[in-house]
Scaffold this active site. Structure first.
Site, PDB file in Angstrom:
ATOM      1  N   HIS A  51       0.929  -1.149   0.114  1.00 49.24           N
ATOM      2  CA  HIS A  51       0.349  -0.183  -0.174  1.00 49.24           C
ATOM      3  C   HIS A  51       0.598   1.280  -0.124  1.00 49.24           C
ATOM      4  O   HIS A  51       0.368   2.485  -0.200  1.00 49.24           O
ATOM      5  CB  HIS A  51      -1.138  -0.175   1.560  1.00 49.24           C
ATOM      6  CG  HIS A  51      -2.435  -1.323   0.937  1.00 49.24           C
ATOM      7  ND1 HIS A  51      -3.534  -0.697   1.861  1.00 49.24           N
ATOM      8  CD2 HIS A  51      -2.589  -2.336   0.655  1.00 49.24           C
ATOM      9  CE1 HIS A  51      -4.134  -1.342   0.836  1.00 49.24           C
ATOM     10  NE2 HIS A  51      -3.813  -2.027  -0.013  1.00 49.24           N
TER      11      HIS A  51
ATOM     12  N   GLY B 202       4.918   5.952  -5.250  1.00 51.38           N
ATOM     13  CA  GLY B 202       6.157   4.773  -4.858  1.00 51.38           C
ATOM     14  C   GLY B 202       6.379   4.576  -3.577  1.00 51.38           C
ATOM     15  O   GLY B 202       5.534   5.219  -2.332  1.00 51.38           O
TER      16      GLY B 202
ATOM     17  N   ASN C 256      -7.544   1.814   3.500  1.00 46.72           N
ATOM     18  CA  ASN C 256      -6.193   1.864   4.532  1.00 46.72           C
ATOM     19  C   ASN C 256      -6.925   1.662   5.569  1.00 46.72           C
ATOM     20  O   ASN C 256      -6.428   1.364   7.075  1.00 46.72           O
ATOM     21  CB  ASN C 256      -5.440   2.666   4.699  1.00 46.72           C
ATOM     22  CG  ASN C 256      -4.350   1.972   3.190  1.00 46.72           C
ATOM     23  OD1 ASN C 256      -4.057   1.277   2.514  1.00 46.72           O
ATOM     24  ND2 ASN C 256      -3.607   3.515   2.329  1.00 46.72           N
TER      25      ASN C 256
ATOM     26  N   HIS D  51      -2.321 -12.611  -0.062  1.00 45.23           N
ATOM     27  CA  HIS D  51      -3.909 -13.331   0.299  1.00 45.23           C
ATOM     28  C   HIS D  51      -3.788 -14.967   1.210  1.00 45.23           C
ATOM     29  O   HIS D  51      -4.447 -15.389   1.121  1.00 45.23           O
ATOM     30  CB  HIS D  51      -4.424 -12.714  -0.708  1.00 45.23           C
ATOM     31  CG  HIS D  51      -5.528 -12.026  -0.226  1.00 45.23           C
ATOM     32  ND1 HIS D  51      -6.328 -10.826  -1.191  1.00 45.23           N
ATOM     33  CD2 HIS D  51      -4.221 -10.737   0.113  1.00 45.23           C
ATOM     34  CE1 HIS D  51      -5.833  -9.713  -0.904  1.00 45.23           C
ATOM     35  NE2 HIS D  51      -4.824  -8.599  -0.337  1.00 45.23           N
ATOM     36  N   THR D  52      -2.748 -15.524   0.742  1.00 52.11           N
ATOM     37  CA  THR D  52      -2.754 -17.159   1.321  1.00 52.11           C
ATOM     38  C   THR D  52      -2.358 -17.101   2.813  1.00 52.11           C
ATOM     39  O   THR D  52      -2.461 -18.002   3.273  1.00 52.11           O
ATOM     40  CB  THR D  52      -1.550 -17.382   0.502  1.00 52.11           C
ATOM     41  OG1 THR D  52      -1.581 -19.165   1.311  1.00 52.11           O
ATOM     42  CG2 THR D  52      -0.230 -17.369   1.146  1.00 52.11           C
TER      43      THR D  52
ATOM     44  N   ASP E 192      -7.059 -17.184   3.878  1.00 48.21           N
ATOM     45  CA  ASP E 192      -7.263 -19.017   3.656  1.00 48.21           C
ATOM     46  C   ASP E 192      -7.909 -19.787   4.453  1.00 48.21           C
ATOM     47  O   ASP E 192      -6.862 -20.139   5.127  1.00 48.21           O
ATOM     48  CB  ASP E 192      -5.923 -19.479   3.042  1.00 48.21           C
ATOM     49  CG  ASP E 192      -5.596 -20.443   2.951  1.00 48.21           C
ATOM     50  OD1 ASP E 192      -6.960 -21.747   2.899  1.00 48.21           O
ATOM     51  OD2 ASP E 192      -4.484 -21.512   2.885  1.00 48.21           O
TER      52      ASP E 192
ATOM     53  N   ASP F 272       1.682 -20.263   1.459  1.00 46.04           N
ATOM     54  CA  ASP F 272       1.638 -21.531   0.879  1.00 46.04           C
ATOM     55  C   ASP F 272       0.778 -21.430  -0.853  1.00 46.04           C
ATOM     56  O   ASP F 272       0.937 -19.503  -1.042  1.00 46.04           O
ATOM     57  CB  ASP F 272       1.454 -22.600   1.356  1.00 46.04           C
ATOM     58  CG  ASP F 272       0.361 -22.739   1.879  1.00 46.04           C
ATOM     59  OD1 ASP F 272      -0.914 -21.913   1.216  1.00 46.04           O
ATOM     60  OD2 ASP F 272       0.167 -23.483   2.117  1.00 46.04           O
TER      61      ASP F 272
END
Length: 321
Positions: free
Chosen positions: A68, A74, A96, A195-196, A240, A248
């Site tokens: 973010h 940048g 946020n 997002h695992t 997950d 993973d």
């Protein structure tokens, strides 16, 4: 060897331009602090490992914080700045607000590094290294972090609101957003694999589990138990369900089974151009790891970063000097 007068003039003009233009991009190097603060990286790693051992979720939070940051102005640590008029804080942008976290860990790192090397290591570089160390701490890939960024003296809530990907962005919107930052569709799918790990609040996925169509029925039933149709916006659920605390490739297996928690995740496997990449990563963890590491390095160059005499090295990460 003698230079022709015209060549000499061009050479001198180039040197003058580089000297007078503080925003001219300098080369970032993994060895940037080897001489000026040789213990910087081990100090950062120690603090990050301790923080994640106390709270496993912090790994996801630190990776997200770096992401973010880089997508707005940048990779310049602008996300860390508090609102002090006329400066507006990116922390208050919808993407946020009350979800970006890990600021206290970065503050702790900065304090430790300042004790050994005052005014040397930027908050922007700390964010980049923290993301790498967070990945490694939960079994994810490692990579050589390029260093030498400096910190911004500005931040923009409105720009963060406009530039950060949204929960309901379709695939074309996401691809375009990444493309504007020099990142391609493969980078998009690889970076989304973060997002695992991590969790999301009920308010971010309620619409999907009550109104979504490309979603597994049993998954819906499980998710609704902790996310009522009204209220409970802050109830957390793992991104997950199977291996929530391990980095993973299960995230991609979930997408193929229509078990992506967020709409912006499931669009990566919804009959579009990224289906084949999702399938590849679901079958080959090494391929995902390699591409994730490469995409993180690539994202670290977004901006381009402030270098040379541009920006500053903040004494504390939440405020300009």
């Amino acid at each position: 060897m003698e230079l022709h007068p015209l060549s000499l003039a061009c050479f001198l003009a180039t040197i003058l331009f580089l000297f007078l233009n503080p925003h001219c991009e300098a080369q970032l190097l993994p060895t940037f602090y080897d001489q000026t603060c040789p213990n910087a990286l081990t100090t950062i790693r120690s603090v990050i490992r301790t923080a994640i051992s106390r709270e496993r979720r912090m790994a996801a939070s630190l990776i997200r914080l770096h992401f973010h940051d880089c997508f707005v102005q940048g990779c310049d640590a602008s996300i860390l700045l508090d609102a002090v008029p006329p400066l507006t804080s990116e922390k208050n942008a919808p993407q946020n607000f009350e979800s970006a976290r890990g600021f206290n860990v970065i503050d702790d790192v900065k304090s430790r590094v300042e004790n050994i090397c005052p005014g040397v290591v930027s908050c922007a570089d700390i964010l980049a290294v923290a993301a790498r160390d967070a990945s490694v701490a939960v079994g994810g890939p490692s990579w050589a972090v390029k260093l030498g960024r400096r910190d911004s003296t500005t931040a923009s809530q409105s720009q963060a609101t406009m530039d950060l990907p949204g929960l309901f962005d379709d695939l074309n919107t996401l691809i375009s957003s990444f493309s504007r930052r020099g990142l391609n569709a493969r980078d998009l799918v690889a970076l989304s694999g973060a997002h695992t790990i991590g969790q999301a609040g009920c308010g971010t996925f309620r619409f999907r589990i009550y109104n979504g169509t490309n979603i597994d029925a049993n998954f819906v039933s499980t998710r609704r138990r902790s996310c009522p149709s009204i209220g409970g916006d802050r109830n957390l659920a793992a991104l997950d369900l199977v291996t929530p605390n391990s980095f993973d490739n299960n995230y991609y297996k979930n997408l193929i089974q229509r078990k992506g928690l967020l709409e912006s995740d499931q669009v990566l496997f919804s009959g579009g151009s990224t289906n084949n990449i999702v399938t590849e990563y679901s079958n080959n963890r090494d391929s995902f790891y390699s591409d994730f590491a490469a995409a993180m390095v690539k994202m670290g160059d977004v901006g381009p970063p402030l270098t040379g005499s541009a920006g500053q090295i903040r004494k504390i990460c939440s405020a300009i000097n």
